[in-house]
Design an enzyme around this catalytic site. Structure first.
Site, short mmCIF file in Angstrom:
data_model
loop_
_atom_site.label_atom_id
_atom_site.label_comp_id
_atom_site.label_asym_id
_atom_site.label_seq_id
_atom_site.Cartn_x
_atom_site.Cartn_y
_atom_site.Cartn_z
N GLY A 12 184.64 98.69 62.70
CA GLY A 12 185.31 99.25 61.82
C GLY A 12 184.62 99.22 60.37
O GLY A 12 185.05 99.01 59.45
N ALA A 13 183.31 99.86 60.50
CA ALA A 13 182.33 99.73 59.77
C ALA A 13 182.18 101.12 58.91
O ALA A 13 181.29 101.36 57.98
CB ALA A 13 180.79 99.13 59.99
N ASN A 90 186.33 93.09 62.49
CA ASN A 90 186.96 93.77 61.33
C ASN A 90 188.09 94.95 61.80
O ASN A 90 188.93 95.17 61.00
CB ASN A 90 185.93 94.10 60.56
CG ASN A 90 186.50 95.02 59.35
OD1 ASN A 90 187.16 94.63 58.30
ND2 ASN A 90 185.97 96.42 59.19
N SER A 143 194.25 87.95 57.68
CA SER A 143 195.01 88.51 56.83
C SER A 143 196.15 87.40 56.07
O SER A 143 196.50 86.81 57.08
CB SER A 143 195.95 89.77 57.12
OG SER A 143 196.73 90.31 55.97
N TYR A 156 202.90 94.33 62.01
CA TYR A 156 201.48 94.49 61.58
C TYR A 156 201.20 92.74 61.33
O TYR A 156 200.22 92.13 61.96
CB TYR A 156 201.20 94.90 60.24
CG TYR A 156 199.91 94.71 59.43
CD1 TYR A 156 198.68 95.20 60.24
CD2 TYR A 156 199.92 93.91 58.48
CE1 TYR A 156 197.73 94.92 59.72
CE2 TYR A 156 198.38 93.61 58.07
CZ TYR A 156 197.37 94.04 58.43
OH TYR A 156 196.33 93.68 57.97
N VAL A 189 193.51 94.16 49.38
CA VAL A 189 192.18 94.63 49.12
C VAL A 189 192.00 96.29 49.14
O VAL A 189 192.84 96.84 49.94
CB VAL A 189 191.01 94.45 50.41
CG1 VAL A 189 189.71 94.78 49.87
CG2 VAL A 189 191.06 92.99 50.99
N THR A 191 191.17 99.44 49.72
CA THR A 191 190.47 100.14 50.84
C THR A 191 191.32 101.29 51.31
O THR A 191 192.14 101.88 50.53
CB THR A 191 189.92 99.43 52.19
OG1 THR A 191 191.47 99.01 52.46
CG2 THR A 191 189.47 98.06 51.60
N PHE A 193 193.18 101.31 53.80
CA PHE A 193 194.25 100.66 54.35
C PHE A 193 195.59 101.06 54.32
O PHE A 193 196.24 101.59 55.01
CB PHE A 193 194.09 99.10 54.00
CG PHE A 193 195.23 98.15 54.72
CD1 PHE A 193 194.84 97.71 55.94
CD2 PHE A 193 196.28 98.12 54.33
CE1 PHE A 193 196.22 97.02 56.70
CE2 PHE A 193 197.22 97.09 54.80
CZ PHE A 193 197.41 96.57 55.94
#
Ligand code: NDP
Ligand code: 8X3
Length: 256
Positions: A12-13, A90, A143, A156, A189, A191, A193
């Site tokens: 997941g980079a 990740n 998380s 989730y 965070v 991102t 997401f």
């Protein structure tokens, strides 16, 4: 004395926390194997980091939900004679935010397949190599949602509770072989997401981070870097990293 260059495999980079980890470890002189589905992004990042930091960076396009991806990865490692010192599990996502009685089964399956099964497939491929070498380190990105529940976080959260449990189990199994296992569990965070969770609804995603300072991918990457660079006899079992304005899963202090 010349120290040996280490290699990190980061799933997941192509964005967010994974990309920030890639940048942090490249800056620290580590070689990298970067994995994500979006091929152009991962290849562009690999080329940029290799040129900027003079390290070896391999960018691989793969979907961790497919068990064949793990086989492909092993073939690639063998063909390029690569050894993995650090695996950062990740790759992951949330899809949807509905109460359980209104949830979508397809969304649940995407989360379970990526966050739990994907992590397991990659771990099953890489951990035997670490056991054989009697060294290595696996960092799972969990998380706050894997520590506490929040409204409509149901599936989730369950996947991240699974990551929390798996991290503990993996550590027990791998400690006799000299392999470290760590969980880094962040709160909010900023991102991609929320964009992914809300299926590209940018307005809804932006609202998540309004009125307070969330963590940045770089903050989480710094925590992973810290855990990965401790002496061999020291392990971070679990690191819960929160925005100062978010004291727990369900409270965020926003300035109006
Ligand atoms: P992003 O959406 O920015 O990044 C997610 C990464 O995972 C992307 O690189 C994506 O790449 C990759 N990915 C998703 N599905 C797959 C797949 N099937 N196979 C391979 N790669 C995949 O989000 P974050 O950086 O925030 O998320 C990273 C991790 O951090 C996740 O596990 C998430 O649950 C966790 N986390 C996030 C928090 C947050 O508030 N943002 C807080 C706590 C934990 P691509 O689409 O190219 O495949
Ligand atoms: C992501 C953080 O609180 O949105 O894992 O679930 S949260």
């Amino acid at each position: 004395m010349k120290t040996e260059t280490k290699t990190a495999l980061i799933t997941g980079a192509s964005s967010g926390i994974g990309e920030a980890c890639a940048r942090r470890f490249a800056r620290g002189g580590w070689n990298l194997i970067l994995l994500a589905r979006r091929e152009e992004r991962i290849k562009t990042l690999a080329t940029a980091l290799a040129s900027e930091y003079q390290v070896q960076v391999h960018g691989l396009s793969a979907d961790v939900r497919r068990p064949q991806a793990a086989g492909m990865l092993l073939d690639y490692l063998s063909a390029h004679r690569l050894e993995v010192d650090l695996l950062v599990n990740n790759a992951g996502l949330a899809v949807g935010l509905e109460p359980i009685h209104e949830g979508f089964v397809d969304d649940w399956e995407r989360m379970i397949d990526t966050n739990i099964k994907g992590l397991l497939y990659i771990t099953r491929a890489i951990s035997p190599l670490m056991v054989a070498r009697k060294s290595g380190h696996i960092v799972n990105i969990g998380s706050i949602a894997g520590k506490e529940n929040y409204p409509a976080g149901n599936v989730y959260s369950a996947t991240k509770f699974a990551v929390d449990g798996l991290t503990k189990g993996m550590r027990i199994d791998l400690a006799p072989h000299g392999v470290k296992v760590t969980q880094v569990a962040p709160g909010a965070v900023e991102t991609e997401f929320s964009l992914v969770r809300f299926k590209d609804d940018e307005k809804r995603a932006d609202l998540v981070y309004q009125g307070f300072t969330p963590l940045r991918g770089e903050d989480v990457a710094e925590a992973v870097w810290f855990a990965a660079n401790l002496p061999p006899h020291v392990n971070v079992n679990d690191l819960l990293l929160m925005p100062t304005a978010q004291p727990c899963a369900t409270i965020i202090h926003r300035k109006t």
